[in-house]
Design a protein around this motif. Structure first.
Motif, PDB file in Angstrom:
ATOM      1  N   LEU A   1       0.827  -1.202   0.000  1.00  0.00           N
ATOM      2  CA  LEU A   1       0.000   0.000   0.000  1.00  0.00           C
ATOM      3  C   LEU A   1       0.871   1.265   0.000  1.00  0.00           C
ATOM      4  CD1 LEU A   1      -2.768  -0.966   2.581  1.00  0.00           C
ATOM      5  CD2 LEU A   1      -3.001  -0.760   0.115  1.00  0.00           C
ATOM      6  N   PHE A   2       1.939   1.238   0.758  1.00  0.00           N
ATOM      7  CA  PHE A   2       2.803   2.414   0.882  1.00  0.00           C
ATOM      8  C   PHE A   2       3.325   2.860  -0.485  1.00  0.00           C
ATOM      9  CE2 PHE A   2       6.814   4.578   1.397  1.00  0.00           C
ATOM     10  CZ  PHE A   2       6.599   5.429   2.468  1.00  0.00           C
ATOM     11  N   TYR A   3       3.953   1.947  -1.205  1.00  0.00           N
ATOM     12  CA  TYR A   3       4.533   2.299  -2.498  1.00  0.00           C
ATOM     13  C   TYR A   3       3.455   2.706  -3.501  1.00  0.00           C
ATOM     14  CZ  TYR A   3       9.177   0.597  -1.189  1.00  0.00           C
ATOM     15  OH  TYR A   3      10.403   0.433  -0.585  1.00  0.00           O
ATOM     16  N   PHE A   4       2.402   1.930  -3.529  1.00  0.00           N
ATOM     17  CA  PHE A   4       1.351   2.182  -4.523  1.00  0.00           C
ATOM     18  C   PHE A   4       0.664   3.519  -4.283  1.00  0.00           C
ATOM     19  CE2 PHE A   4      -3.031   1.596  -6.139  1.00  0.00           C
ATOM     20  CZ  PHE A   4      -2.711   1.434  -7.483  1.00  0.00           C
ATOM     21  N   LEU A   5       0.284   3.785  -3.029  1.00  0.00           N
ATOM     22  CA  LEU A   5      -0.428   5.022  -2.713  1.00  0.00           C
ATOM     23  C   LEU A   5       0.480   6.243  -2.834  1.00  0.00           C
ATOM     24  CD1 LEU A   5      -2.553   3.855   0.355  1.00  0.00           C
ATOM     25  CD2 LEU A   5      -3.302   4.161  -2.007  1.00  0.00           C
ATOM     26  N   PHE A   6       1.765   6.075  -2.503  1.00  0.00           N
ATOM     27  CA  PHE A   6       2.696   7.200  -2.637  1.00  0.00           C
ATOM     28  C   PHE A   6       2.862   7.592  -4.105  1.00  0.00           C
ATOM     29  CE2 PHE A   6       6.979   8.875  -3.347  1.00  0.00           C
ATOM     30  CZ  PHE A   6       6.957   9.972  -2.503  1.00  0.00           C
TER      31      PHE A   6
ATOM     32  N   GLU B   1      -9.460  27.626 -10.093  1.00  0.00           N
ATOM     33  CA  GLU B   1      -9.058  27.800  -8.693  1.00  0.00           C
ATOM     34  C   GLU B   1      -8.970  26.462  -7.954  1.00  0.00           C
ATOM     35  OE1 GLU B   1     -11.227  30.968  -6.590  1.00  0.00           O
ATOM     36  OE2 GLU B   1     -11.941  31.614  -8.559  1.00  0.00           O
ATOM     37  N   SER B   2      -9.545  25.406  -8.534  1.00  0.00           N
ATOM     38  CA  SER B   2      -9.517  24.090  -7.893  1.00  0.00           C
ATOM     39  C   SER B   2      -8.142  23.435  -7.974  1.00  0.00           C
ATOM     40  CB  SER B   2     -10.554  23.158  -8.543  1.00  0.00           C
ATOM     41  OG  SER B   2     -11.865  23.627  -8.349  1.00  0.00           O
ATOM     42  N   ILE B   3      -7.280  23.938  -8.862  1.00  0.00           N
ATOM     43  CA  ILE B   3      -5.976  23.299  -9.081  1.00  0.00           C
ATOM     44  C   ILE B   3      -5.138  23.279  -7.810  1.00  0.00           C
ATOM     45  CG2 ILE B   3      -3.773  23.489 -10.286  1.00  0.00           C
ATOM     46  CD1 ILE B   3      -5.311  24.536 -12.708  1.00  0.00           C
ATOM     47  N   ILE B   4      -5.003  24.423  -7.156  1.00  0.00           N
ATOM     48  CA  ILE B   4      -4.193  24.473  -5.937  1.00  0.00           C
ATOM     49  C   ILE B   4      -4.808  23.609  -4.834  1.00  0.00           C
ATOM     50  CG2 ILE B   4      -5.355  26.549  -5.055  1.00  0.00           C
ATOM     51  CD1 ILE B   4      -2.667  27.362  -3.830  1.00  0.00           C
ATOM     52  N   LEU B   5      -6.138  23.564  -4.777  1.00  0.00           N
ATOM     53  CA  LEU B   5      -6.810  22.725  -3.775  1.00  0.00           C
ATOM     54  C   LEU B   5      -6.540  21.252  -4.043  1.00  0.00           C
ATOM     55  CD1 LEU B   5     -10.263  24.566  -3.664  1.00  0.00           C
ATOM     56  CD2 LEU B   5      -8.292  24.924  -2.192  1.00  0.00           C
ATOM     57  N   PHE B   6      -6.581  20.867  -5.307  1.00  0.00           N
ATOM     58  CA  PHE B   6      -6.337  19.477  -5.680  1.00  0.00           C
ATOM     59  C   PHE B   6      -4.918  19.061  -5.304  1.00  0.00           C
ATOM     60  CE2 PHE B   6      -5.021  16.182  -8.694  1.00  0.00           C
ATOM     61  CZ  PHE B   6      -6.041  15.253  -8.521  1.00  0.00           C
ATOM     62  N   ARG B   7      -3.955  19.958  -5.545  1.00  0.00           N
ATOM     63  CA  ARG B   7      -2.565  19.635  -5.232  1.00  0.00           C
ATOM     64  C   ARG B   7      -2.339  19.520  -3.726  1.00  0.00           C
ATOM     65  NH1 ARG B   7       1.521  22.676  -9.544  1.00  0.00           N
ATOM     66  NH2 ARG B   7       1.753  20.795 -10.808  1.00  0.00           N
ATOM     67  N   ILE B   8      -3.067  20.298  -2.959  1.00  0.00           N
ATOM     68  CA  ILE B   8      -2.975  20.193  -1.498  1.00  0.00           C
ATOM     69  C   ILE B   8      -3.553  18.870  -1.025  1.00  0.00           C
ATOM     70  CG2 ILE B   8      -3.814  21.144   0.695  1.00  0.00           C
ATOM     71  CD1 ILE B   8      -3.786  23.917  -0.669  1.00  0.00           C
ATOM     72  N   LEU B   9      -4.676  18.470  -1.629  1.00  0.00           N
ATOM     73  CA  LEU B   9      -5.403  17.283  -1.178  1.00  0.00           C
ATOM     74  C   LEU B   9      -4.862  15.972  -1.734  1.00  0.00           C
ATOM     75  CD1 LEU B   9      -9.084  18.620  -1.563  1.00  0.00           C
ATOM     76  CD2 LEU B   9      -7.810  18.351   0.569  1.00  0.00           C
ATOM     77  N   CYS B  10      -3.977  16.024  -2.734  1.00  0.00           N
ATOM     78  CA  CYS B  10      -3.576  14.788  -3.420  1.00  0.00           C
ATOM     79  C   CYS B  10      -2.786  13.830  -2.528  1.00  0.00           C
ATOM     80  CB  CYS B  10      -2.784  15.109  -4.687  1.00  0.00           C
ATOM     81  SG  CYS B  10      -1.168  15.852  -4.379  1.00  0.00           S
ATOM     82  N   ILE B  11      -2.309  14.279  -1.370  1.00  0.00           N
ATOM     83  CA  ILE B  11      -1.602  13.396  -0.435  1.00  0.00           C
ATOM     84  C   ILE B  11      -2.582  12.540   0.372  1.00  0.00           C
ATOM     85  CG2 ILE B  11      -1.598  15.066   1.462  1.00  0.00           C
ATOM     86  CD1 ILE B  11       1.234  12.618   0.513  1.00  0.00           C
ATOM     87  N   LEU B  12      -3.869  12.871   0.316  1.00  0.00           N
ATOM     88  CA  LEU B  12      -4.860  12.184   1.152  1.00  0.00           C
ATOM     89  C   LEU B  12      -5.014  10.685   0.870  1.00  0.00           C
ATOM     90  CD1 LEU B  12      -7.660  14.886   1.460  1.00  0.00           C
ATOM     91  CD2 LEU B  12      -6.103  14.086   3.231  1.00  0.00           C
ATOM     92  N   PRO B  13      -5.029  10.228  -0.405  1.00  0.00           N
ATOM     93  CA  PRO B  13      -5.120   8.771  -0.615  1.00  0.00           C
ATOM     94  C   PRO B  13      -4.031   8.015   0.125  1.00  0.00           C
ATOM     95  CG  PRO B  13      -5.495   9.919  -2.669  1.00  0.00           C
ATOM     96  CD  PRO B  13      -5.061  10.963  -1.676  1.00  0.00           C
TER      97      PRO B  13
END
Length: 442
Positions: free
Chosen positions: A299-304, A328-340
Motif C-alpha cells: 500500500l505504501f509504495y502504490f499510494l505514494f 481555482e480548484s488546481i491548488i486545492l487538488f494539489r494540497i489534497l492529493c496526499i490524502l489517498p
C-alpha cells in the motif's frame, strides 16, 4: 478448501479492481458534465446539501458496515448467527431512519442553507432510504464482494445515463440529487432482495430491549464514524456557512477527484482485505499483525506513487474535466492529493489493527482528538483563507491522526511497520506468503 479460499480472495480483489476501473471512467463522464453545466455556485449548493445529509446516513448506518461485518466474518457459515445479525441491523436502521426523518424536518426549516433550497435538501435526504436497505456489509462479511462491485457498476451506469439525459441547463441542478437518490434506492433494493435469496434470510423485527442493548454496545464504533466525519464532511458544511456557494463548488470539485481516486484504490483493497485480515486476527493477534506487516509496504509504495502522479498531472486533469471556471480548484487538488496515501495508511493502522484487536475506545479517542482539533482549526483556516484553508485543514488532521495511531500502537508493542518488509524482493516474498496463508484458511 484452501484453494477455494485463495480463489475467493483473488477474485474479490480482481473483480473489485476491474469494476472500479469502470467506475473511474463513468464518473469522469458525468462529473465534468455536471460541474461544467451547473458552474461553481450551483455545484456548491448540491454538494453542501449532500454533505449535510451525510450526518443522517451516518446515524442510520451506525457503524454496522464495520461491526456487523466483523460479527458475521468470524463465523461466515453460521446461518443462525447471520440471520440474527441481519434482523438486528435492519431493525435498528428502521428505528434510526424514523428518528432521522424527524430531525431532518426540523433542520429543513431552521438551517438557513437548507431552508433556501428545500427541494434540493429533500431530494438529497431520500438517499437515506438506500442506507436502510443496502446489504453491502453482509456481502463484505461473506467475501462475496463481486456482488457489491456489480451493483456499484450498475448504479454508476444508470446515473451517467440519466445525467446525460436530464442535466442540460444550470436550473436543472435540483435534479442531480434526485437522480442520485432514486438510483441509490433502486440499487439498495436489489441488494436487499439479492441478500435475502442468496443467504436465505428471514426478517423479524427485533425487540426494543434488544435493540437498545445493541445500540449501546456498538456506540463506540458509531461515534468513531461520526467524529471521522467531523473533520471530513464537516469541512464542507463549515465552508458553506462561512463562505459562499461558489467557494464550496470550487472546493468540492477538487475533493471529488480525490474521492474518485480513493474509491478506485482503497475500496477494492480495504473491503477485500478487511475480512481476510479479521480472520487472521481471529486465529491470533500475532498472526494478524504479521499479515498487516506484509500488506503495508504494498500500500505504501502504490499510494505514494498515486499521490505523486496526482500532484504532477492535477492541473491538466482539472482543466480537461472542469474547464476554466474551476481553475481555482488546481491548488486545492494539489494540497489534497496526499490524502489517498494518508488515509490508506491510517486505515490499516486504525480499522485493520485497532478495531480487529478491539481497541475500539482508543480508536474513538484518537479520532475524537482529530475531530475537535479539526473543527476548531477549520473554522480559523476557512475564515482566514477560504477553501484553501479547508483543504489544508483536512491534510493536517489526517496527518495528525495517522501519527497518533502509529505512536499508540508502538507504545503497546505493536510494530506494524517493518523496514525490512519494504525491500522489493521482500515484498514479492510477502505476496507469496500471503497467498500461501490464504490457502490454509478454511
Amino acid at each position: 478448501m484452501g484453494d477455494n479460499k485463495n480463489k475467493v480472495l483473488i477474485k474479490n480483489v480482481t473483480s473489485l479492481s476491474v469494476v472500479q476501473i469502470a467506475n473511474l471512467v463513468l464518473p469522469l463522464i458525468s462529473f465534468p458534465i455536471i460541474s461544467r453545466i451547473l458552474g461553481p455556485e450551483k455545484y456548491g449548493i448540491i454538494n453542501f446539501a449532500a454533505s449535510f445529509i451525510t450526518y443522517f446516513n451516518l446515524l442510520i448506518d451506525y457503524g454496522f458496515n464495520l461491526t456487523a461485518t466483523r460479527r458475521v466474518a468470524k463465523e461466515p457459515l453460521n446461518e443462525e448467527n447471520r440471520n440474527i445479525v441481519f434482523q438486528e441491523v435492519l431493525s435498528a436502521k428502521i428505528v434510526l431512519f424514523t428518528i432521522s426523518v424527524i430531525i431532518f424536518l426540523i433542520t429543513l426549516f431552521t438551517v438557513t442553507p437548507l431552508s433556501k433550497e428545500k427541494i434540493v435538501a429533500v431530494f438529497s435526504f431520500l438517499i437515506c432510504i438506500s442506507t436502510v436497505l443496502t446489504q453491502n456489509w453482509l456481502f463484505q462479511a461473506m467475501q462475496n464482494l463481486n456482488k457489491i462491485a456489480i451493483l456499484n457498476l450498475i448504479g454508476k451506469v444508470l446515473f451517467t445515463i440519466f445525467i446525460l439525459l436530464v442535466i442540460r441547463d444550470p436550473k436543472d441542478y435540483i435534479w442531480q440529487p434526485f437522480i442520485t437518490s432514486i438510483i441509490a434506492i433502486l440499487i439498495s433494493l436489489i441488494s436487499f432482495i439479492w441478500a435475502i435469496k442468496t443467504y436465505n434470510l428471514r426478517f423479524t423485527f427485533t425487540k426494543w430491549k434488544r435493540l437498545k442493548t445493541l445500540l449501546w454496545k456498538e456506540k463506540t464504533i458509531f461515534f468513531s464514524t461520526v467524529v471521522v466525519s467531523l473533520y471530513t464532511t464537516t469541512n464542507i458544511v463549515i465552508l458553506g456557512f462561512i463562505q459562499s456557494n461558489k467557494e464550496v463548488g470550487i472546493y468540492t470539485a477538487a475533493q471529488r477527484l480525490i474521492i474518485i481516486a480513493m474509491s478506485i484504490v482503497n475500496m477494492p483493497l480495504t473491503q477485500a482485505l478487511y475480512p481476510f485480515i479479521s480472520r487472521s486476527f481471529g486465529e491470533s493477534k500475532a498472526k494478524g499483525i504479521e499479515t498487516v506487516k506484509k500488506c503495508i509496504p504494498l500500500l505504501f509504495y502504490f499510494l505514494f506513487l498515486l499521490s505523486l502522479g496526482m500532484f504532477i498531472f492535477g492541473p491538466l486533469l482539472i482543466h480537461i474535466l472542469n474547464g476554466d471556471k474551476f481553475s481555482e480548484s488546481i491548488i486545492l487538488f494539489r494540497i489534497l492529493c496526499i490524502l489517498p496515501f494518508l488515509i490508506g495508511i491510517s486505515n490499516i493502522l486504525g480499522i485493520q489493527i485497532m478495531l480487529n484487536t478491539y481497541m475500539d475506545k482508543i480508536f474513538l479517542y484518537i479520532t475524537s482528538i482529530g475531530a475537535v482539533v479539526g473543527i476548531l482549526l477549520n473554522i480559523f483556516l476557512t475564515y482566514k483563507w477560504g477553501n484553501v484553508g479547508t483543504a489544508i485543514n483536512w491534510v493536517i488532521i489526517e496527518t495528525l491522526i495517522t501519527c497518533i495511531m502509529y505512536c499508540v500502537l508502538y507504545k503497546r508493542h505493536i510494530k506494524p511497520i517493518d523496514i525490512k518488509e519494504f525491500v522489493p524482493k521482500k515484498i514479492l516474498s510477502s505476496v507469496q506468503q500471503i497467498i500461501m496463508e490464504a490457502k490454509k484458511k478454511k
